[in-house]
Each structure stands twice: as structure tokens, then as C-alpha cells.
Scaffold this motif. Structure first.
Motif, PDB file in Angstrom:
ATOM      1  N   LYS A 129       0.814  -1.218   0.000  1.00 42.64           N
ATOM      2  CA  LYS A 129       0.000   0.000   0.000  1.00 42.64           C
ATOM      3  C   LYS A 129       0.847   1.267   0.000  1.00 42.64           C
ATOM      4  N   ASN A 159      -0.900   5.152   0.084  1.00 44.30           N
ATOM      5  CA  ASN A 159      -2.020   5.039  -0.862  1.00 44.30           C
ATOM      6  C   ASN A 159      -1.568   5.012  -2.315  1.00 44.30           C
ATOM      7  N   GLY A 211      -6.840   5.640  -3.361  1.00 44.72           N
ATOM      8  CA  GLY A 211      -6.967   6.724  -2.395  1.00 44.72           C
ATOM      9  C   GLY A 211      -6.042   7.879  -2.720  1.00 44.72           C
ATOM     10  N   ASP A 224      -4.509   3.096   6.123  1.00 41.94           N
ATOM     11  CA  ASP A 224      -3.486   3.789   5.360  1.00 41.94           C
ATOM     12  C   ASP A 224      -3.975   5.141   4.878  1.00 41.94           C
ATOM     13  N   GLU A 225      -5.223   5.497   5.220  1.00 44.28           N
ATOM     14  CA  GLU A 225      -5.734   6.803   4.853  1.00 44.28           C
ATOM     15  C   GLU A 225      -5.052   7.887   5.678  1.00 44.28           C
TER      16      GLU A 225
END
Length: 568
Positions: free
Chosen positions: A300, A332, A336, A432-433
Motif C-alpha cells: 500500500k 495510498n 486513495g 493507510d488513509e
């Protein structure tokens, strides 16, 4: 009156009949609306079900990719046991990695320089003032002039939208194959070379001049620490990657207004190493280093663990400082919004006094409370705390008495624990945002002194690759400058120039041509058993910590550019 009542009585059946018709029509309308609503609900349910399926598929793919990346990393580490560290993404990394062809150069938006352990023994500073005699007047005479008198405030063309391009569509190809075999389209670049990106370290050169003006070594260390933090500030929101430098590529920058001149060169391709050397125009400092990143792909995110030593010499005080930049991580990369964080310890050592500044770039954490935060202490060689530093690498840095800072931290920790106890979370899984920090600004502890604050970015920054005002001018060129700079200067690279001018197809074609040309040159050298020779730097130990480094050889500013390679 009786006649009117009789008339009304005669009309009543007609009214009742019409009312029944209207009522029946209303009922039929309601039934039709109800059927439509039921159909819409069913369709919406199907759409939601499909969306949930897609989200679940994406989650499974992301987890599988992350697992594969981790297993690849562990396998690679076991294979290279006992050999020098090798990047997870190899030397061509994933910014310009290749598919059937090799790309050149070094790191991307992840420009960083990382940590070594340094000895504290005092090392005499090798002045290097003789280097300032190259060329003519250091204030910017003909030998230094590069043609720019008034700097631009915008690029010739705004950046292209990346909304129609998916990084995941590229990265998914790495499943089950070598991670370096990834081709990144030019759309994900920014119109700068990595050598130019390195030059952004010099945006806050005034902090070096300020450090030289102080007689107190602690005040000098405060300014040096602020300079080290400011060096990574321009990376915030810079998710476009710079072009990888070609072997032998150079870049120079002379800024009379900021009081420095800089030369950099791509000195190695395997591994990719970029060396730079900057001098104060008033003989007050020398700033130099060599940078080679090590990337790790975690499914990610991509983490850059930078290697190489940065050295600052304050010539008037006969002092030398060495440090490394923190690890940089881009989140991201699959889905995202891309976002960047810096984390890890940065240790700045004054090799003359033994004073040390240890800064902790904090990871954002689960709730984002620590996002962008930097804090640490300046201590003497007996490890006595002399000063505390705190702030955000995206915003500012303050100094304060260490006792005051410790008291504030103790109280802040107590408040944080109370908040944690009262906060209920539905899941402990880390996202992971990008987390939202508690506040956008730094709380100023009473008695603090401001060391550095970032300058606001220009109004058009978002349309110009999120460039700072300093970055906006790095690739500007005119005819007078072209007659002065060497033909290896990256201002003359046709792919970067095409992208800056908004010609994305031409930029892609030129990038491919340059890579093929460099591959052919490398094969020819291999056939003739000829080694590449750097022009402006040579390999050697850092004079202060003994680490492997690239040292400036001199003579660049004499402007005698003969026998330069034809790399463009």
C-alpha cells in the motif's frame, strides 16, 4: 332557496362519481410510485452488494500484494546476506523502473538522506576556502552569471490531470515477477530532475548565514537543526516524482540573492548516486553530500530509507556538522489520495564541540495526533540537555528550555491518556488513509523562540505540481544562460523541457529515447572494458565520520567544459 337546494341535490351524484374517479386515479398513482420505489430499492441493493464485492476484492488484492512484497523483501534479504544492502526495487526503483529496458537514476518525491552512527571525536575542519577562488568574483561576475535576473513565478504550462491514470494498473504487474520490472508513465513525473530536487535543500539558506553570525555554539546548532528540518519541508504534497538523472548529468544554481552557488552531478548509475556541493558566496560555509536511496515496497505504500551523509561546514567557526534526513513514506499508492509522512531519528553532530542534536520525526500514529511533528533536544558531549526543539516539518520549529518542555510533555501525555480512555473505537486495524491531525498549527509553549517558519506557497502551486516559489525557478533558462552552462546541465534535457511546456507525448518519447541512448552507451563501454569517469566529484571517505562519500574535485566554476559526454 328550496330551488337551489334541489339543484345541489341533483348535482351531488355527479360530484361523487367524479370524486371516485379521482380517488381511483390517485390509488393507481400511489401503487405505481410504490412499485417504482421497490424497484429502485432492489437496484440500489444490487449496486451496494456489487460495491461491497469490489471493495472486498480490492482489500484481498491489496493484502495479497502487501504479503508478496513482504515475502519478496525477506527472500531478497536472505539472498544478499553478507553483501551490500540492495534496494527492494533495485537501482531503477519504481519511479522509472523498466520493462525490457532500464531507466536511469535516483529517487523520486522520496528524496531523502538517512541515518548512520557517527563518532563524536573532534575532527579538524578541512577548510576548502581555496575552492572559492574558482571563477571570478564570488558575488556573481561573468564567470558565475547564468543569465537570470528576475525569476519567474509560474511554469509555462499547468500540470496534467492524473485522474485518468491508475498506479494500481501498473503495480499489479509486479505480482509474481521482479519488482524492478515496472514502467511508470511520464504522467506521474514532475518537470524537474532529481538533481534539481536536491537543490531544494538550499531554499532556506538564510538559516546557514544566521548560524554563522552567532558566537554561541548552542545558537548555531539551533539554526543548523532548523535548516535540517526545513530541507524536507518542500516534499509535503509533492507526490509527482522527479526525472531520474542520466549518468553524467549535472545541474548548477547560482543565487546571488540567497548567497550561494551549487553544482551537482549524477556520479553513479548502479547504484544511483547523486553528489552535490554548495558554497557560500561570502566564504562562510560549504554544504555537500551524496545521496542514494533504498526503497521498500509494502503493497500500500513505498518507504524510502535514504543513505548518504550530509555535511555542513561553518568556515568562520572551523566547525563541521553531519546528519541524515528522516525516512520518507508515500501512502495510498494503489487507491486513495497520495500522502507523505517523514519519520525516524535525525542525529546532527558538531564534530568540533561534541554537541549533538537528536530530532525525532514522529510517525502519524493511529489517530494522527503526531502527524508531521518533530521534537528533540540539543545536548553537550556529556549528554546534558541544553535546549529542546519542537514543531512540524511542514510548518515551523521552535526552541524552549528543556525543563519547560518536559513539564509540558508530561501534562500533554496525561491529557492524551484521558482522551484515549474516553474514546471508543470500532476497530484497532490501522488505516493507510491520511489521518486528520488534532490541529493544523503548533501549540506554542510559553517562553519559546521561533527558529524557522515555512514560507507560504504561491497561489498557483496546486496547478504547478505543488511547487514552492523556489522550485518554480529551478528549470528556467534563457539564451544567455545556455551560452554559459555545460551541455550536461539538466535544464537542457528535452524530456523535462517538453513536460514543462505541456507536451506530454513528446516528453514520453524523449524520455524513452534518452534511456535507450544511455543503455547503448553503457553497452559500448562494457565491450571496450572502459570505466565511466566522473567529471566534478571523486569517491572518498567523509573527512568527519569516515563514511563513504563523494567529494567535490573543483574547477567547475572555471567554465572550461571540454570533452563532456553527449548524454542528450
Amino acid at each position: 332557496m328550496i330551488k337551489e337546494c334541489d339543484v345541489a341535490k341533483d348535482m351531488l351524484p355527479s360530484f361523487l362519481q367524479k370524486a371516485e374517479v379521482v380517488s381511483e386515479a390517485s390509488r393507481e398513482t400511489c401503487v405505481a410510485l410504490s412499485d417504482c420505489l421497490n424497484l429502485f430499492t432492489k437496484q440500489e441493493g444490487v449496486r451496494n452488494f456489487k460495491l461491497e464485492q469490489e471493495q472486498e476484492k480490492n482489500k484481498i488484492l491489496s493484502e495479497a500484494l502487501e504479503t508478496l512484497a513482504t515475502e519478496h523483501h525477506e527472500l531478497e534479504q536472505s539472498l544478499v546476506e553478507g553483501s551490500p544492502p540492495v534496494s527492494i526495487l533495485s537501482e531503477d526503483e519504481f519511479y522509472d523502473a523498466r520493462s525490457g529496458s532500464e531507466s536511469e537514476g535516483s529517487l523520486t518525491c522520496l528524496e531523502a538522506v538517512t541515518a548512520h552512527s557517527f563518532e563524536e571525536n573532534e575532527v579538524p575542519v578541512s577548510s576548502g576556502k581555496h575552492r572559492m577562488s574558482e571563477g571570478k568574483d564570488c558575488g556573481g561576475g561573468d564567470a558565475l552569471s547564468n543569465g537570470i535576473k528576475k525569476h519567474r513565478t509560474s511554469l509555462p504550462s499547468p500540470m496534467f490531470s492524473r485522474n485518468d491514470f491508475s498506479i494500481w494498473s501498473i503495480l499489479r504487474k509486479c505480482i509474481g515477477m521482479e519488482l524492478s520490472k515496472i514502467t511508470m508513465p511520464v504522467i506521474f513525473n514532475e518537470p524537474l530532475s532529481f538533481l534539481q530536487r536536491l537543490t531544494e535543500y538550499m531554499e532556506h539558506t538564510y538559516l546557514i548565514h544566521k548560524a554563522s553570525s552567532f558566537s554561541d555554539p548552542v545558537e548555531r546548532m539551533q539554526c543548523v537543526a532548523a535548516f535540517a528540518v526545513s530541507a524536507v519541508a518542500s516534499q509535503w504534497e509533492r507526490t509527482g516524482k522527479p526525472f531520474n538523472p542520466l549518468l553524467g548529468e549535472t545541474y548548477e544554481l547560482v543565487r546571488d540573492d540567497l548567497g550561494f552557488r551549487l553544482i551537482s552531478e549524477q556520479v553513479s548509475h548502479h547504484p544511483p548516486i547523486s553528489a552535490f556541493h554548495a558554497e557560500g558566496l561570502n566564504n562562510d560555509f560549504i554544504f555537500h553530500g551524496s545521496i542514494y536511496p533504498r526503497l521498500k515496497f509494502w503493497g500500500k505504500s513505498v518507504e524510502a530509507e535514504p543513505k548518504g551523509t550530509i555535511t555542513l561546514e561553518l568556515l568562520e567557526h572551523n566547525e563541521a556538522y553531519t546528519w541524515t534526513n528522516p525516512t520518507c513514506c508515500v501512502h495510498n499508492i494503489i487507491v486513495g489520495k497520495l500522502w507523505i509522512e517523514q519519520y525516524g531519528n535525525v542525529e546532527i553532530i558538531n564534530h568540533k564541540t561534541g554537541d549533538k542534536c537528536v530530532l525525532n520525526f514522529k510517525p502519524c500514529g493511529l489517530f494522527g495526533k503526531e502527524l508531521h511533528k518533530v521534537e528533540g533536544y540539543i545536548q553537550d558531549k556529556s549528554k546534558k540537555k541544553l535546549c529542546a526543539l519542537y514543531g512540524k516539518w511542514t510548518e515551523c520549529l521552535y526552541s524552549v528550555d528543556p525543563a519547560t518542555f518536559d513539564a509540558y510533555k508530561k501534562n500533554d501525555k496525561r491529557n492524551t491518556e484521558e482522551k484515549k480512555n474516553s474514546k471508543q473505537t470500532s476497530s484497532s486495524e490501522e488505516s493507510d488513509e491520511m489521518p486528520v491531525p488534532d490541529s493544523e498549527s503548533v501549540f506554542i509553549i510559553p517562553g519559546s523562540v521561533l527558529l524557522w517558519r515555512i514560507a507560504p506557497r504561491p497561489p498557483n502551486s496546486a496547478q504547478m505540481y505543488n511547487f514552492t516559489s523556489f522550485a518554480m525557478v529551478l528549470n528556467e533558462v534563457d539564451k544567455e544562460m545556455e551560452s554559459v552552462i555545460p551541455k550536461t546541465d539538466c535544464r537542457l534535457r528535452p524530456d523535462i523541457r517538453a513536460m514543462e511546456n505541456g507536451e506530454i507525448d513528446q516528453a514520453s518519447e524523449e524520455k524513452k529515447r534518452l534511456e535507450e541512448k544511455q543503455r547503448a552507451a553503457r553497452k559500448n563501454r562494457s565491450k571496450s572494458e572502459e570505466d565511466w569517469k566522473t567529471r566534478w566529484f571523486h569517491q572518498g571517505p567523509n573527512p568527519y565520520n569516515g563514511a563513504q562519500d563523494w567529494i567535490y574535485s573543483g574547477s567547475y566554476w572555471d567554465r572550461n567544459y571540454f570533452n563532456l559526454p553527449d548524454i542528450y
